[in-house]
Scaffold this motif. Sequence first.
Motif, PDB file in Angstrom:
ATOM      1  N   ASN A 335     -63.638   2.149 -49.860  1.00 19.95           N
ATOM      2  CA  ASN A 335     -63.634   3.507 -50.420  1.00 19.95           C
ATOM      3  C   ASN A 335     -63.712   4.579 -49.342  1.00 19.95           C
ATOM      4  OD1 ASN A 335     -63.284   2.725 -53.082  1.00 19.95           O
ATOM      5  ND2 ASN A 335     -65.490   2.411 -53.394  1.00 19.95           N
ATOM      6  N   GLN A 336     -64.241   4.233 -48.178  1.00 23.41           N
ATOM      7  CA  GLN A 336     -64.188   5.173 -47.058  1.00 23.41           C
ATOM      8  C   GLN A 336     -62.731   5.476 -46.701  1.00 23.41           C
ATOM      9  OE1 GLN A 336     -66.188   3.758 -43.525  1.00 23.41           O
ATOM     10  NE2 GLN A 336     -65.478   5.465 -42.268  1.00 23.41           N
ATOM     11  N   LEU A 337     -61.911   4.454 -46.696  1.00 23.36           N
ATOM     12  CA  LEU A 337     -60.490   4.650 -46.389  1.00 23.36           C
ATOM     13  C   LEU A 337     -59.761   5.315 -47.549  1.00 23.36           C
ATOM     14  CD1 LEU A 337     -59.693   1.240 -44.647  1.00 23.36           C
ATOM     15  CD2 LEU A 337     -60.069   3.466 -43.570  1.00 23.36           C
ATOM     16  N   ARG A 338     -60.095   4.939 -48.753  1.00 24.52           N
ATOM     17  CA  ARG A 338     -59.429   5.554 -49.908  1.00 24.52           C
ATOM     18  C   ARG A 338     -59.750   7.042 -50.001  1.00 24.52           C
ATOM     19  NH1 ARG A 338     -58.769   1.968 -55.313  1.00 24.52           N
ATOM     20  NH2 ARG A 338     -57.595   0.223 -54.398  1.00 24.52           N
ATOM     21  N   THR A 339     -60.981   7.383 -49.708  1.00 23.28           N
ATOM     22  CA  THR A 339     -61.351   8.800 -49.729  1.00 23.28           C
ATOM     23  C   THR A 339     -60.535   9.586 -48.714  1.00 23.28           C
ATOM     24  OG1 THR A 339     -63.603   8.307 -50.468  1.00 23.28           O
ATOM     25  CG2 THR A 339     -63.250  10.428 -49.374  1.00 23.28           C
ATOM     26  N   ALA A 340     -60.306   8.994 -47.544  1.00 26.02           N
ATOM     27  CA  ALA A 340     -59.520   9.672 -46.513  1.00 26.02           C
ATOM     28  C   ALA A 340     -58.086   9.918 -46.961  1.00 26.02           C
ATOM     29  CB  ALA A 340     -59.525   8.842 -45.229  1.00 26.02           C
ATOM     30  N   SER A 341     -57.607   9.113 -47.921  1.00 27.73           N
ATOM     31  CA  SER A 341     -56.244   9.282 -48.436  1.00 27.73           C
ATOM     32  C   SER A 341     -56.227   9.903 -49.826  1.00 27.73           C
ATOM     33  CB  SER A 341     -55.522   7.921 -48.481  1.00 27.73           C
ATOM     34  OG  SER A 341     -55.340   7.401 -47.179  1.00 27.73           O
ATOM     35  N   ASN A 342     -57.376  10.440 -50.269  1.00 28.15           N
ATOM     36  CA  ASN A 342     -57.486  11.090 -51.585  1.00 28.15           C
ATOM     37  C   ASN A 342     -57.082  10.157 -52.717  1.00 28.15           C
ATOM     38  OD1 ASN A 342     -58.343  13.681 -50.575  1.00 28.15           O
ATOM     39  ND2 ASN A 342     -56.231  14.018 -49.906  1.00 28.15           N
ATOM     40  N   LEU A 343     -57.563   8.926 -52.651  1.00 27.77           N
ATOM     41  CA  LEU A 343     -57.249   7.931 -53.671  1.00 27.77           C
ATOM     42  C   LEU A 343     -58.496   7.601 -54.493  1.00 27.77           C
ATOM     43  CD1 LEU A 343     -55.023   5.532 -51.548  1.00 27.77           C
ATOM     44  CD2 LEU A 343     -54.265   6.961 -53.468  1.00 27.77           C
ATOM     45  N   PRO A 344     -58.311   7.160 -55.736  1.00 25.29           N
ATOM     46  CA  PRO A 344     -59.461   6.788 -56.572  1.00 25.29           C
ATOM     47  C   PRO A 344     -60.263   5.655 -55.941  1.00 25.29           C
ATOM     48  CG  PRO A 344     -57.454   6.965 -57.881  1.00 25.29           C
ATOM     49  CD  PRO A 344     -57.023   7.050 -56.449  1.00 25.29           C
ATOM     50  N   ALA A 345     -61.539   5.615 -56.242  1.00 26.53           N
ATOM     51  CA  ALA A 345     -62.430   4.606 -55.674  1.00 26.53           C
ATOM     52  C   ALA A 345     -62.166   3.238 -56.293  1.00 26.53           C
ATOM     53  CB  ALA A 345     -63.878   5.013 -55.896  1.00 26.53           C
ATOM     54  N   PHE A 346     -62.485   2.218 -55.532  1.00 23.49           N
ATOM     55  CA  PHE A 346     -62.412   0.839 -55.989  1.00 23.49           C
ATOM     56  C   PHE A 346     -63.819   0.368 -56.341  1.00 23.49           C
ATOM     57  CE2 PHE A 346     -63.124  -3.612 -54.550  1.00 23.49           C
ATOM     58  CZ  PHE A 346     -62.362  -4.269 -55.516  1.00 23.49           C
ATOM     59  N   SER A 347     -63.928  -0.458 -57.382  1.00 20.97           N
ATOM     60  CA  SER A 347     -65.243  -1.002 -57.732  1.00 20.97           C
ATOM     61  C   SER A 347     -65.076  -2.432 -58.219  1.00 20.97           C
ATOM     62  CB  SER A 347     -65.925  -0.158 -58.813  1.00 20.97           C
ATOM     63  OG  SER A 347     -65.176  -0.181 -60.015  1.00 20.97           O
ATOM     64  N   SER A 348     -65.995  -3.291 -57.817  1.00 21.42           N
ATOM     65  CA  SER A 348     -66.049  -4.674 -58.270  1.00 21.42           C
ATOM     66  C   SER A 348     -67.344  -5.287 -57.770  1.00 21.42           C
ATOM     67  CB  SER A 348     -64.853  -5.471 -57.746  1.00 21.42           C
ATOM     68  OG  SER A 348     -64.951  -6.837 -58.141  1.00 21.42           O
ATOM     69  N   THR A 349     -67.828  -6.268 -58.495  1.00 24.41           N
ATOM     70  CA  THR A 349     -68.990  -7.032 -58.048  1.00 24.41           C
ATOM     71  C   THR A 349     -68.645  -8.506 -57.852  1.00 24.41           C
ATOM     72  OG1 THR A 349     -69.676  -7.392 -60.349  1.00 24.41           O
ATOM     73  CG2 THR A 349     -70.609  -5.474 -59.206  1.00 24.41           C
ATOM     74  N   VAL A 350     -67.367  -8.834 -58.010  1.00 21.04           N
ATOM     75  CA  VAL A 350     -66.906 -10.214 -57.891  1.00 21.04           C
ATOM     76  C   VAL A 350     -66.343 -10.417 -56.494  1.00 21.04           C
ATOM     77  CG1 VAL A 350     -65.374 -11.989 -58.812  1.00 21.04           C
ATOM     78  CG2 VAL A 350     -66.383 -10.269 -60.352  1.00 21.04           C
ATOM     79  N   ASP A 351     -66.962 -11.314 -55.742  1.00 21.31           N
ATOM     80  CA  ASP A 351     -66.590 -11.446 -54.336  1.00 21.31           C
ATOM     81  C   ASP A 351     -65.127 -11.824 -54.148  1.00 21.31           C
ATOM     82  OD1 ASP A 351     -67.625 -11.340 -51.550  1.00 21.31           O
ATOM     83  OD2 ASP A 351     -66.918 -13.425 -51.515  1.00 21.31           O
ATOM     84  N   SER A 352     -64.592 -12.713 -54.980  1.00 23.56           N
ATOM     85  CA  SER A 352     -63.189 -13.095 -54.834  1.00 23.56           C
ATOM     86  C   SER A 352     -62.269 -11.906 -55.056  1.00 23.56           C
ATOM     87  CB  SER A 352     -62.834 -14.221 -55.816  1.00 23.56           C
ATOM     88  OG  SER A 352     -63.027 -13.814 -57.162  1.00 23.56           O
ATOM     89  N   GLN A 353     -62.616 -11.032 -55.994  1.00 23.61           N
ATOM     90  CA  GLN A 353     -61.826  -9.823 -56.233  1.00 23.61           C
ATOM     91  C   GLN A 353     -61.932  -8.865 -55.047  1.00 23.61           C
ATOM     92  OE1 GLN A 353     -63.172  -8.119 -59.912  1.00 23.61           O
ATOM     93  NE2 GLN A 353     -62.268  -9.752 -61.194  1.00 23.61           N
ATOM     94  N   ILE A 354     -63.119  -8.779 -54.486  1.00 25.60           N
ATOM     95  CA  ILE A 354     -63.326  -7.871 -53.345  1.00 25.60           C
ATOM     96  C   ILE A 354     -62.511  -8.346 -52.150  1.00 25.60           C
ATOM     97  CG2 ILE A 354     -65.036  -7.019 -51.695  1.00 25.60           C
ATOM     98  CD1 ILE A 354     -67.100  -7.198 -54.015  1.00 25.60           C
ATOM     99  N   GLN A 355     -62.535  -9.654 -51.858  1.00 29.41           N
ATOM    100  CA  GLN A 355     -61.756 -10.170 -50.735  1.00 29.41           C
ATOM    101  C   GLN A 355     -60.264  -9.990 -50.970  1.00 29.41           C
ATOM    102  OE1 GLN A 355     -62.572 -11.164 -47.734  1.00 29.41           O
ATOM    103  NE2 GLN A 355     -64.751 -10.842 -48.091  1.00 29.41           N
TER     104      GLN A 355
END
Length: 419
Positions: A335-355
Amino acid sequence: MRYLGRGLRARGTRAAVVTLATGALVACGTLLEVEAPSRILEQTLLQPSNATVLVAGAVADFECALGNFVLTGGTLADEFSDSQANAATWDIDRRTNFPATALFATGGCGGFGVYTPLSIARFQADQALRLLDKWTDAEVPGRAALQAQAAAFAGYSYVLMGEMFCSCAFDLGPELQPGGVFALAEERFTRVINATGAPADLRNLAFVGRARARINQGKRTEAAADAAQVPAGFVYTAKTTAAAGRAENRIFRFNNTTGTVTVDSQFRAQRVGDTPDPRVNVADAGRGGSLPAVRLWVQNKYRSLSDPIPMATWREAVLIRAEVAGGQTAVQLINQLRTASNLPAFSSTVDSQIQAQVREERRRELFLEGHRLFDTIRFNLPLVPAAGSVFPNGGGNYGSNKCLPLPDVERLNNPNIAG
């Protein structure tokens, strides 16, 4: 100042390599006739007074090779696809490259050649470093900075060769697998980082480079530690110019200008939710490519023949940290990178999805910066189109090559490589 002979190795100080026009100096009729020398011995050029020029030459050779690397690697992977009728390039996009293929093996700057341009850049940087180590501070003002620059660019040359080729060899040495090549890169970068007097930008360049070399070797913790040293906003670019063909932005030339390649369908119309993703800025050109039957899609990351190409960025460093950390730390870094590009935040608590999202962010964030090819290898990504699918432009079927084989020009001329 180089000779490409056995094993694509520059021949050091033995060869006389600069050819001059032969002429005669005539004065007072025939009393004075002097024949100009036909060659200048390389030893006369490898002097302390030429140290700055030697390093600048190595940098220029690398900058040329980098453009070829991004173009060829992007076509071999899935960032570009073929859009012209020249059979010489079909093997790149079709993933059917073989060791005798001249295009990638012996081709020079200005196209899809990678082995020769990278070999030249690597040798030039290592040679400059060896000479600088031998010379003194009194002989070479600013020697420490020149040593750091030569070592950093040697390191990056090794990284690119390890990522592009299934195996490599240097200076008539033995055949090395990519892990051995990345280890050589790590040594060069470590030298910059530990040096006294290395400029800050070169130290940051070396931290990104060493993080890349280390994660390519599976040294995840060490890679993340290096990446954490890189300040936000850091970017180190390779210069390009429209003034010389070998120095122009190769991506803009072969995609936007000549239509030799088109942006692959996997990178068209990328969005994050309902928001267009500015990191993958591509557009339908409204016409065919060099082969009119193939629709041309153009990238707009580089907008001219003189746009510089990123070598190392804080964005790459952040993604390395995210990959190693996983979990909510990775989410925050994404989300640090997405914020720099004015993009919506990413969210997940599932490690496989995060990777999986880290890999997807790399695909977009590092688009056309020379990372996609080795990502397909390192993450064992599926080939698209799948091996065996029909190749539409030149016939045949897609192969399964994810890297380029060691060229015959190296294998057959290097006495230390079997077969």
